[in-house]
Design a protein around this motif. Structure first.
Motif, PDB file in Angstrom:
ATOM      1  N   PHE A 210      48.672  61.216  67.357  1.00 47.75           N
ATOM      2  CA  PHE A 210      49.193  62.570  67.299  1.00 47.75           C
ATOM      3  C   PHE A 210      50.700  62.612  67.522  1.00 47.75           C
ATOM      4  N   ILE A 211      51.226  61.640  68.248  1.00 50.26           N
ATOM      5  CA  ILE A 211      52.676  61.527  68.386  1.00 50.26           C
ATOM      6  C   ILE A 211      53.279  61.187  67.020  1.00 50.26           C
ATOM      7  N   THR A 212      52.624  60.306  66.287  1.00 51.30           N
ATOM      8  CA  THR A 212      53.069  59.985  64.925  1.00 51.30           C
ATOM      9  C   THR A 212      52.976  61.209  64.029  1.00 51.30           C
ATOM     10  N   MET A 213      51.909  61.995  64.193  1.00 52.73           N
ATOM     11  CA  MET A 213      51.715  63.190  63.363  1.00 52.73           C
ATOM     12  C   MET A 213      52.736  64.290  63.654  1.00 52.73           C
TER      13      MET A 213
ATOM     14  N   TYR B 237      45.799  53.762  67.021  1.00 51.87           N
ATOM     15  CA  TYR B 237      45.495  55.166  66.743  1.00 51.87           C
ATOM     16  C   TYR B 237      44.089  55.561  67.177  1.00 51.87           C
ATOM     17  N   THR B 238      43.168  54.595  67.218  1.00 51.30           N
ATOM     18  CA  THR B 238      41.778  54.905  67.550  1.00 51.30           C
ATOM     19  C   THR B 238      41.304  54.058  68.724  1.00 51.30           C
ATOM     20  N   LYS B 239      40.267  54.550  69.387  1.00 48.93           N
ATOM     21  CA  LYS B 239      39.699  53.843  70.534  1.00 48.93           C
ATOM     22  C   LYS B 239      38.825  52.678  70.093  1.00 48.93           C
ATOM     23  N   ARG B 240      38.342  52.752  68.858  1.00 47.25           N
ATOM     24  CA  ARG B 240      37.496  51.706  68.271  1.00 47.25           C
ATOM     25  C   ARG B 240      37.612  51.825  66.746  1.00 47.25           C
ATOM     26  N   PRO B 241      37.254  50.790  66.009  1.00 42.31           N
ATOM     27  CA  PRO B 241      37.290  50.916  64.548  1.00 42.31           C
ATOM     28  C   PRO B 241      36.335  52.028  64.078  1.00 42.31           C
ATOM     29  N   LEU B 242      36.802  52.849  63.153  1.00 41.95           N
ATOM     30  CA  LEU B 242      36.018  53.979  62.645  1.00 41.95           C
ATOM     31  C   LEU B 242      35.893  53.900  61.135  1.00 41.95           C
ATOM     32  N   SER B 243      34.763  54.327  60.623  1.00 42.61           N
ATOM     33  CA  SER B 243      34.607  54.421  59.174  1.00 42.61           C
ATOM     34  C   SER B 243      35.423  55.604  58.669  1.00 42.61           C
ATOM     35  N   GLU B 244      35.658  55.618  57.379  1.00 46.55           N
ATOM     36  CA  GLU B 244      36.407  56.724  56.785  1.00 46.55           C
ATOM     37  C   GLU B 244      35.678  58.049  56.992  1.00 46.55           C
ATOM     38  N   LEU B 245      34.353  58.039  56.882  1.00 46.01           N
ATOM     39  CA  LEU B 245      33.564  59.248  57.088  1.00 46.01           C
ATOM     40  C   LEU B 245      33.676  59.745  58.535  1.00 46.01           C
ATOM     41  N   SER B 246      33.640  58.836  59.495  1.00 44.94           N
ATOM     42  CA  SER B 246      33.784  59.218  60.905  1.00 44.94           C
ATOM     43  C   SER B 246      35.156  59.834  61.171  1.00 44.94           C
TER      44      SER B 246
ATOM     45  N   LEU C 101      49.636  74.657  67.423  1.00 46.88           N
ATOM     46  CA  LEU C 101      48.800  74.408  68.600  1.00 46.88           C
ATOM     47  C   LEU C 101      48.764  72.916  68.915  1.00 46.88           C
ATOM     48  N   GLY C 102      48.624  72.092  67.907  1.00 49.68           N
ATOM     49  CA  GLY C 102      48.619  70.646  68.092  1.00 49.68           C
ATOM     50  C   GLY C 102      49.932  70.152  68.687  1.00 49.68           C
ATOM     51  N   HIS C 103      51.044  70.702  68.215  1.00 41.39           N
ATOM     52  CA  HIS C 103      52.353  70.332  68.760  1.00 41.39           C
ATOM     53  C   HIS C 103      52.429  70.677  70.247  1.00 41.39           C
ATOM     54  N   GLN C 104      51.970  71.865  70.611  1.00 34.15           N
ATOM     55  CA  GLN C 104      52.007  72.282  72.016  1.00 34.15           C
ATOM     56  C   GLN C 104      51.189  71.345  72.894  1.00 34.15           C
TER      57      GLN C 104
END
Length: 134
Positions: free
Chosen positions: A36-39, A59-68, A100-103
Motif C-alpha cells: 500500500f505504500i507503493t500504491m 507485498y504479501t504474507k504468503r504466495p497468493l494465486s491471481e484469483l485470491s 480513505l486508503g491514503h489516510q
C-alpha cells in the motif's frame, strides 16, 4: 497529485465505523503495508502481486494465486480502500489507493500492520460474508 494531497483542499472526513471497518479489512488482508505504500505513488497490477512475485517483493504474507489477489482486492474496493485503475481503453488490472486508503496508510508507521486479533478476523469475516455496511 490527487486532491487529497493538495494543501488547499480539506481532507475527506469518514465516520468512525467506516475507518474501523477499512482498517480491520487491511490488517486481515493477505497483504503487507509495503504494497500500500507503493500504491500511494503508482498503480500496482495483480500480476505483480500474484504467485511468488508478491511474496518476494514483500507485498504479501504468503504466495497468493491471481484469483485470491483479485478477491482480496475486490473486498478492499468494497470497503473503500482501493479503486481499479482506468486508462483510455477502460479498466486495467491495476489498483490504486482511494482517499480513505491514503489516510489509513499514513496512519501506520513505516513497518507492518498490527497482527489481527481473533475478534478482528471474525468481525471482518462476518462483515465480508454478509456484506454488512458497518
Amino acid at each position: 497529485m490527487t486532491a487529497v494531497d493538495s494543501p488547499n483542499t480539506k481532507p475527506f472526513v469518514y465516520s468512525r465505523t467506516t475507518l474501523e471497518r477499512a482498517e480491520r479489512s487491511l490488517i486481515c488482508s493477505p497483504f503487507k503495508l509495503s504494497l500500500f505504500i507503493t500504491m500511494r505513488n503508482q498503480s500496482v497490477s495483480v500480476s505483480a502481486i500474484a504467485m511468488e512475485n508478491g511474496y518476494k517483493l514483500g507485498y504479501t504474507k504468503r504466495p497468493l494465486s491471481e484469483l485470491s489477489c483479485d478477491n482480496a482486492f475486490d473486498w478492499l474496493i468494497e470497503v473503500g480502500v482501493l479503486r481499479r485503475e482506468v486508462d483510455g481503453q477502460g479498466i486495467t488490472d491495476g489498483f490504486r489507493l482511494t482517499p480513505l486508503g491514503h489516510q489509513l496508510v499514513e496512519k501506520f508507521p513505516e513497518k507492518d500492520w498490527r497482527s489481527p486479533s481473533l475478534s478482528d478476523r471474525l468481525y471482518n469475516a462476518i462483515t465480508r460474508w454478509f456484506r454488512l455496511p458497518f
